[in-house]
Design an enzyme around this catalytic site. Structure first.
Site, PDB file in Angstrom:
ATOM      1  N   TYR A  46      17.025   5.618   3.632  1.00  7.32           N
ATOM      2  CA  TYR A  46      16.876   4.348   2.896  1.00  7.32           C
ATOM      3  C   TYR A  46      17.028   4.551   1.384  1.00  7.32           C
ATOM      4  O   TYR A  46      17.906   3.952   0.744  1.00  7.32           O
ATOM      5  CB  TYR A  46      15.506   3.758   3.250  1.00  7.32           C
ATOM      6  CG  TYR A  46      15.066   2.564   2.433  1.00  7.32           C
ATOM      7  CD1 TYR A  46      15.924   1.502   2.164  1.00  7.32           C
ATOM      8  CD2 TYR A  46      13.753   2.502   1.951  1.00  7.32           C
ATOM      9  CE1 TYR A  46      15.493   0.407   1.430  1.00  7.32           C
ATOM     10  CE2 TYR A  46      13.310   1.406   1.225  1.00  7.32           C
ATOM     11  CZ  TYR A  46      14.184   0.365   0.956  1.00  7.32           C
ATOM     12  OH  TYR A  46      13.751  -0.708   0.226  1.00  7.32           O
ATOM     13  N   ILE A  47      16.221   5.415   0.816  1.00  3.97           N
ATOM     14  CA  ILE A  47      16.259   5.573  -0.641  1.00  3.97           C
ATOM     15  C   ILE A  47      17.450   6.431  -1.055  1.00  3.97           C
ATOM     16  O   ILE A  47      18.166   6.115  -2.011  1.00  3.97           O
ATOM     17  CB  ILE A  47      14.921   6.156  -1.143  1.00  3.97           C
ATOM     18  CG1 ILE A  47      13.786   5.174  -0.816  1.00  3.97           C
ATOM     19  CG2 ILE A  47      14.981   6.426  -2.640  1.00  3.97           C
ATOM     20  CD1 ILE A  47      12.392   5.711  -1.028  1.00  3.97           C
TER      21      ILE A  47
ATOM     22  N   LEU B 175       5.057  -3.083   5.127  1.00  3.79           N
ATOM     23  CA  LEU B 175       4.721  -4.511   5.169  1.00  3.79           C
ATOM     24  C   LEU B 175       5.946  -5.434   5.071  1.00  3.79           C
ATOM     25  O   LEU B 175       6.107  -6.329   5.909  1.00  3.79           O
ATOM     26  CB  LEU B 175       3.718  -4.823   4.040  1.00  3.79           C
ATOM     27  CG  LEU B 175       3.247  -6.269   3.979  1.00  3.79           C
ATOM     28  CD1 LEU B 175       2.510  -6.663   5.247  1.00  3.79           C
ATOM     29  CD2 LEU B 175       2.348  -6.487   2.756  1.00  3.79           C
TER      30      LEU B 175
ATOM     31  N   GLY C 273      -7.421   4.685   5.899  1.00  4.57           N
ATOM     32  CA  GLY C 273      -6.740   5.475   4.868  1.00  4.57           C
ATOM     33  C   GLY C 273      -6.033   4.664   3.801  1.00  4.57           C
ATOM     34  O   GLY C 273      -5.461   5.238   2.873  1.00  4.57           O
TER      35      GLY C 273
ATOM     36  N   GLY D 242      18.171   9.287   9.094  1.00  2.91           N
ATOM     37  CA  GLY D 242      19.218   8.639   8.316  1.00  2.91           C
ATOM     38  C   GLY D 242      20.301   8.047   9.212  1.00  2.91           C
ATOM     39  O   GLY D 242      20.296   8.230  10.429  1.00  2.91           O
TER      40      GLY D 242
ATOM     41  N   ASN E 218       5.446   1.480  -3.985  1.00  2.00           N
ATOM     42  CA  ASN E 218       5.976   0.876  -2.741  1.00  2.00           C
ATOM     43  C   ASN E 218       7.417   0.422  -2.930  1.00  2.00           C
ATOM     44  O   ASN E 218       7.669  -0.548  -3.651  1.00  2.00           O
ATOM     45  CB  ASN E 218       5.074  -0.279  -2.314  1.00  2.00           C
ATOM     46  CG  ASN E 218       3.765   0.243  -1.760  1.00  2.00           C
ATOM     47  OD1 ASN E 218       3.002   0.905  -2.471  1.00  2.00           O
ATOM     48  ND2 ASN E 218       3.509   0.002  -0.492  1.00  2.00           N
TER      49      ASN E 218
ATOM     50  N   ALA F 276      12.881  14.107   4.092  1.00  2.00           N
ATOM     51  CA  ALA F 276      11.475  14.370   4.441  1.00  2.00           C
ATOM     52  C   ALA F 276      11.021  13.366   5.489  1.00  2.00           C
ATOM     53  O   ALA F 276      11.629  12.307   5.652  1.00  2.00           O
ATOM     54  CB  ALA F 276      10.589  14.228   3.204  1.00  2.00           C
TER      55      ALA F 276
ATOM     56  N   TYR G 277       0.914  13.896   4.585  1.00  2.00           N
ATOM     57  CA  TYR G 277       2.159  13.482   3.929  1.00  2.00           C
ATOM     58  C   TYR G 277       2.052  13.721   2.419  1.00  2.00           C
ATOM     59  O   TYR G 277       2.897  14.385   1.806  1.00  2.00           O
ATOM     60  CB  TYR G 277       2.460  12.008   4.235  1.00  2.00           C
ATOM     61  CG  TYR G 277       3.557  11.443   3.388  1.00  2.00           C
ATOM     62  CD1 TYR G 277       4.840  11.970   3.439  1.00  2.00           C
ATOM     63  CD2 TYR G 277       3.309  10.388   2.504  1.00  2.00           C
ATOM     64  CE1 TYR G 277       5.851  11.470   2.639  1.00  2.00           C
ATOM     65  CE2 TYR G 277       4.315   9.878   1.709  1.00  2.00           C
ATOM     66  CZ  TYR G 277       5.584  10.422   1.775  1.00  2.00           C
ATOM     67  OH  TYR G 277       6.579   9.931   0.966  1.00  2.00           O
TER      68      TYR G 277
HETATM   69  N1  UFG Z   1       0.173  -3.755   5.989  1.00  2.00           N
HETATM   70  C1  UFG Z   1      -0.280  -4.804   6.773  1.00  2.00           C
HETATM   71  N2  UFG Z   1       0.335  -5.019   7.970  1.00  2.00           N
HETATM   72  C2  UFG Z   1       1.337  -4.252   8.428  1.00  2.00           C
HETATM   73  C3  UFG Z   1       1.801  -3.180   7.605  1.00  2.00           C
HETATM   74  C4  UFG Z   1       1.187  -2.967   6.395  1.00  2.00           C
HETATM   75  O1  UFG Z   1      -1.206  -5.517   6.406  1.00  2.00           O
HETATM   76  O2  UFG Z   1       1.834  -4.497   9.539  1.00  2.00           O
HETATM   77  C5  UFG Z   1      -0.492  -3.531   4.705  1.00  2.00           C
HETATM   78  C6  UFG Z   1      -1.085  -2.143   4.582  1.00  2.00           C
HETATM   79  O3  UFG Z   1      -2.338  -2.086   5.203  1.00  2.00           O
HETATM   80  C7  UFG Z   1      -1.124  -1.994   3.062  1.00  2.00           C
HETATM   81  C8  UFG Z   1       0.111  -2.781   2.588  1.00  2.00           C
HETATM   82  O4  UFG Z   1       0.467  -3.620   3.687  1.00  2.00           O
HETATM   83  O5  UFG Z   1      -2.267  -2.636   2.582  1.00  2.00           O
HETATM   84  C9  UFG Z   1       1.288  -1.896   2.276  1.00  2.00           C
HETATM   85  O6  UFG Z   1       1.494  -1.044   3.391  1.00  2.00           O
HETATM   86  P1  UFG Z   1       2.844  -0.230   3.599  1.00  2.00           P
HETATM   87  O7  UFG Z   1       2.712   0.508   4.900  1.00  2.00           O
HETATM   88  O8  UFG Z   1       4.000  -1.131   3.422  1.00  2.00           O
HETATM   89  O9  UFG Z   1       2.855   0.781   2.388  1.00  2.00           O
HETATM   90  P2  UFG Z   1       1.723   1.812   1.921  1.00  2.00           P
HETATM   91  O10 UFG Z   1       1.150   1.256   0.655  1.00  2.00           O
HETATM   92  O11 UFG Z   1       0.778   2.171   3.005  1.00  2.00           O
HETATM   93  O12 UFG Z   1       2.617   3.095   1.721  1.00  2.00           O
HETATM   94  C10 UFG Z   1       3.176   3.417   0.504  1.00  2.00           C
HETATM   95  C11 UFG Z   1       4.395   4.275   0.755  1.00  2.00           C
HETATM   96  C12 UFG Z   1       3.982   5.582   1.366  1.00  2.00           C
HETATM   97  C13 UFG Z   1       2.928   6.220   0.524  1.00  2.00           C
HETATM   98  C14 UFG Z   1       1.760   5.289   0.339  1.00  2.00           C
HETATM   99  C15 UFG Z   1       0.718   5.858  -0.593  1.00  2.00           C
HETATM  100  O13 UFG Z   1       5.288   3.617   1.616  1.00  2.00           O
HETATM  101  O14 UFG Z   1       5.117   6.437   1.431  1.00  2.00           O
HETATM  102  O15 UFG Z   1       2.218   4.091  -0.247  1.00  2.00           O
HETATM  103  O16 UFG Z   1      -0.541   5.420  -0.203  1.00  2.00           O
HETATM  104  F1  UFG Z   1       2.493   7.350   1.134  1.00  2.00           F
END
Ligand code: UFG
Length: 330
Positions: free
Chosen positions: A11-12, A190, A285, A36, A170, A75, A141
């Site tokens: 993606y990136i 999300l 987490g 990929g 994000n 990765a 990770y």
């Molecule tokens: N979320 C939902 N529903 C979903 C998916 C996500 O409510 O179905 C929420 C998560 O709980 C979070 C927010 O949306 O509060 C963002 O979640 P993402 O999974 O989209 O992204 P993250 O913030 O968890 O992850 C990002 C990067 C990771 C990195 C992380 C650091 O994508 O690579 O931040 O904490 F490790």
């Protein structure tokens, strides 16, 4: 310059390939195509299919292409999976990076831009997060990305290998051409999941946690458009090529955040579809607020975002998903 992009079919990485080509570089993509997609690699780039942990394949690329610098995106990146299968993450993310650095040394390549993450910080002490904050990852990770950052620091000291580590917040959106975008299996992020619900791929989006200490009770994240992120890599590479350049670490975010409910509302606004949502328990987490301080990258690299607008980010992702409802296979 001849730039080797490891993970350039992801993606990136695929967005970085386009930015590099537009900046006039010659791009060689090295990707094992496990995550990929061949279709994500720009036609003007050369794709070599191989794994970083295969020294014959990797050294072959260096031998064949007179590489000047490396961008390293290859990765695994699923936080939850990293907790249950840390071995996969240490093998691919740390050992794979070690193999890459060894090949770079062998072929006298001493510049690398490395894809790191906000997950290196863990639960932040304060927001916005500056690069000086403590790095205490809360999952393998983040640990593996931090381990590579540290390895790069020691390789600089011992061998003069210069690096730029870019800690992404994000990442979202898709290239404005609509031809490349996000296609992960499984998808955990999300914005693609909300848009998947808009496309009818799922019944609804579950919002994880409504009792956080934030104005609307849902988590807040700093969403950066993938093309802005990719452009920052080209700036980082240019910086590394300046005489006397030093290694450095930069956050990549816009410096402001949106809650999960704000993302949902924006997706409803952009798509015109009343996407159904269910409130669910917290996802283990998840830090409540992650917002980057982007001062350093703006000051040192001249980072100037082109897509710092949530609706524009979601519109670009929506255009890609509508054209590719089943990812690159559609
Ligand atoms: N979320 C939902 N529903 C979903 C998916 C996500 O409510 O179905 C929420 C998560 O709980 C979070 C927010 O949306 O509060 C963002 O979640 P993402 O999974 O989209 O992204 P993250 O913030 O968890 O992850 C990002 C990067 C990771 C990195 C992380 C650091 O994508 O690579 O931040 O904490 F490790």
């Amino acid at each position: 310059m001849n730039v080797l992009v490891c993970g350039g079919a992801g993606y990136i990485g695929s967005h970085a390939v386009i930015e590099l080509l537009e900046a006039g570089h010659n791009v060689i993509v090295f990707d094992n195509l496990e995550k990929g997609h061949r279709a994500a690699v720009a036609e003007d780039a050369t794709l070599v299919v191989g794994d970083l942990r295969d020294p014959v394949a990797l050294e072959g690329v260096f031998a064949d292409h007179s590489i000047d610098a490396v961008m390293h995106f290859a990765a695994y990146s699923l936080v939850g999976e990293s907790v249950t299968q840390p071995d996969k993450y240490y093998d691919n993310n740390v050992y794979g990076s070690y193999c890459l650095l060894q090949a770079m040394r062998k072929f006298n390549v001493n510049k690398i831009v490395f894809s790191s993450t906000a997950a290196t910080y863990g639960e932040p002490e304060q927001v916005p997060i500056t690069e000086e904050q403590k790095t205490v990852p809360t999952n393998p990770y983040g640990e593996t990305k931090l381990a590579v950052e540290k390895m790069l620091g020691w390789y600089d000291r011992a061998y003069g290998l210069k690096s730029m580590c870019l800690r992404y917040f994000n990442v979202a959106g898709a290239h404005e051409s609509g031809t490349i975008g996000e296609d992960h299996t499984p998808e955990t992020h999300l914005i693609p999941l909300v848009l998947g619900a808009a496309l009818g791929k799922t019944d609804c989006i579950r919002i994880f946690g409504t009792d956080y200490d934030t104005p609307d009770g849902t988590c807040i994240r700093d969403y950066i458009h993938v093309s802005d992120l990719a452009a920052a890599h080209v700036l980082a590479l240019a910086k590394l090529c300046e005489p006397g350049a030093e290694s450095n670490i930069y956050n990549l975010g816009y410096g402001h955040g949106f809650s999960n409910l704000e993302i949902l509302e924006a997706a409803r606004r952009v798509t015109g579809i009343p996407i159904r949502a269910e409130m669910a328990d917290r996802r283990p987490g998840d830090p409540s607020i992650l917002i980057a301080s982007s001062d350093a990258v703006v000051r040192d690299l001249g980072f100037a975002p082109r897509y710092d607008d949530l609706d524009v980010i979601i519109q670009s992702a929506w255009a890609f998903f509508k054209a590719h409802p089943n990812g690159y296979e559609s």
